[in-house]
Write a protein that holds these residues in place. Structure first.
Motif: not given
Length: 97
Positions: A85-88, A30-33, A75-81
């Protein structure tokens, strides 16, 4: 042989290689995410996050920020995690600037 007072000092400025952190568009995230990720992980203001999110949406990807390699990977790792976690399926890559 030069005397102590004649010793020339040579300095070389070290500039680390910089890497762009790139978010890629998909049909599920989602755009919000994406805005939330940009604000929380990349410390963007809401307005800047919205602009980057629209660039990702309209052009398929966008550079979020530029860092040294270690920080970019973090930062990449944080985004992927966070996406996992949010199932995106949000994809985040880095590339040398």
């Amino acid at each position: 042989m030069p005397t102590k007072s004649e010793v020339l000092e040579k300095t070389k400025t070290f500039l680390p290689e910089l890497y762009n952190v790139i978010l890629h568009n998909d049909d599920k995230t989602t755009m919000d995410f994406v805005i939330e990720i940009l604000m929380s992980i990349f410390n963007k203001s809401f307005d800047d996050a919205a602009k980057i999110m629209l660039e990702v949406h309209n052009h398929g990807n966008a550079v979020c920020a530029t860092y040294t390699k270690e920080i970019a990977l973090s930062k990449q790792r944080a985004v992927i995690e966070a996406a996992k976690a949010a199932n995106f399926p949000l994809k985040c890559t880095i590339e040398k600037e």
